[in-house]
Design a protein around this motif. Structure first.
Motif, PDB file in Angstrom:
ATOM      1  N   ASP A  27       0.987  -9.415  -5.826  1.00  0.00           N
ATOM      2  CA  ASP A  27       2.254  -9.799  -5.220  1.00  0.00           C
ATOM      3  C   ASP A  27       3.184  -8.597  -5.093  1.00  0.00           C
ATOM      4  O   ASP A  27       3.920  -8.475  -4.117  1.00  0.00           O
ATOM      5  N   SER A  29       2.397  -5.450  -4.620  1.00  0.00           N
ATOM      6  CA  SER A  29       1.968  -4.523  -3.581  1.00  0.00           C
ATOM      7  C   SER A  29       2.057  -5.135  -2.186  1.00  0.00           C
ATOM      8  O   SER A  29       1.856  -4.449  -1.204  1.00  0.00           O
ATOM      9  N   ASN A  30       2.359  -6.416  -2.108  1.00  0.00           N
ATOM     10  CA  ASN A  30       2.440  -7.079  -0.814  1.00  0.00           C
ATOM     11  C   ASN A  30       3.791  -7.780  -0.660  1.00  0.00           C
ATOM     12  O   ASN A  30       3.859  -8.903  -0.196  1.00  0.00           O
ATOM     13  N   ASP A  31       4.865  -7.092  -1.043  1.00  0.00           N
ATOM     14  CA  ASP A  31       6.175  -7.722  -0.961  1.00  0.00           C
ATOM     15  C   ASP A  31       6.882  -7.449   0.363  1.00  0.00           C
ATOM     16  O   ASP A  31       7.996  -7.874   0.563  1.00  0.00           O
ATOM     17  N   TYR A  32       6.234  -6.754   1.287  1.00  0.00           N
ATOM     18  CA  TYR A  32       6.814  -6.505   2.606  1.00  0.00           C
ATOM     19  C   TYR A  32       6.571  -7.733   3.479  1.00  0.00           C
ATOM     20  O   TYR A  32       5.430  -8.168   3.628  1.00  0.00           O
ATOM     21  N   THR A  34       5.875  -9.913   6.797  1.00  0.00           N
ATOM     22  CA  THR A  34       5.060  -9.617   7.971  1.00  0.00           C
ATOM     23  C   THR A  34       5.904  -9.029   9.092  1.00  0.00           C
ATOM     24  O   THR A  34       5.467  -8.094   9.777  1.00  0.00           O
ATOM     25  N   ARG A  37       6.450  -5.339   8.540  1.00  0.00           N
ATOM     26  CA  ARG A  37       5.217  -4.594   8.819  1.00  0.00           C
ATOM     27  C   ARG A  37       4.982  -4.505  10.329  1.00  0.00           C
ATOM     28  O   ARG A  37       4.634  -3.452  10.851  1.00  0.00           O
ATOM     29  N   ASP A  63       0.657   0.109   5.236  1.00  0.00           N
ATOM     30  CA  ASP A  63       0.016  -0.334   3.990  1.00  0.00           C
ATOM     31  C   ASP A  63       0.187   0.716   2.893  1.00  0.00           C
ATOM     32  O   ASP A  63       0.458   0.377   1.735  1.00  0.00           O
ATOM     33  N   ALA A  66       3.828   0.694   1.805  1.00  0.00           N
ATOM     34  CA  ALA A  66       4.090  -0.489   0.974  1.00  0.00           C
ATOM     35  C   ALA A  66       3.509  -0.329  -0.428  1.00  0.00           C
ATOM     36  O   ALA A  66       4.066  -0.861  -1.393  1.00  0.00           O
ATOM     37  N   SER A  67       2.426   0.415  -0.553  1.00  0.00           N
ATOM     38  CA  SER A  67       1.834   0.612  -1.879  1.00  0.00           C
ATOM     39  C   SER A  67       2.629   1.620  -2.706  1.00  0.00           C
ATOM     40  O   SER A  67       2.531   1.631  -3.938  1.00  0.00           O
TER      41      SER A  67
END
Length: 119
Positions: A27, A29-32, A34, A37, A63, A66-67
């Protein structure tokens, strides 16, 4: 209770904890969202030739960013970069503030890393 009888619950608890940590990390690492992005990829593709290859590279780039950079820091940096283009006193505050400069530099470093990995 024997040693073998106590190992089972310990292993199960450890597996559950590992699964919870993995879910929390995923979660983070994927808080951006859509839309953020997509907006990044759209601008990047426009700037890099509008080819299929640029779509792949720009998708990779966001990606990587975002990481490396939490979403709230990304939003701050994007705001700083946008507002620093405003003429006059208001834009000057975004160009000279230490905090604003730090946020923009964080994004620039993340973009540089993304360029190395993706382009």
């Amino acid at each position: 209770m024997t040693f073998a009888g106590t190992v089972g619950p310990i292993v199960a608890a450890a597996a559950g904890l590992l699964a919870a940590v993995t879910i929390v990390h995923a979660d983070d690492s994927n808080d951006y969202p859509t839309s953020a992005r997509a907006e990044y990829v759209y601008g990047c593709v426009k700037a890099n030739g509008e080819s299929r290859q640029s779509i792949e590279q720009c998708s990779c780039s966001i990606d990587v960013i975002a990481s490396l950079l939490p979403y709230d820091r990304y939003v701050t940096a994007e705001t700083v970069l946008s507002m620093s283009q405003v003429q006059g006193n208001l834009g000057g505050q975004f160009r000279t503030s230490e905090q604003a400069t730090g946020a923009a530099n964080d994004l620039r470093r993340a973009q540089a890393e993304a360029d190395v990995r993706c382009f």
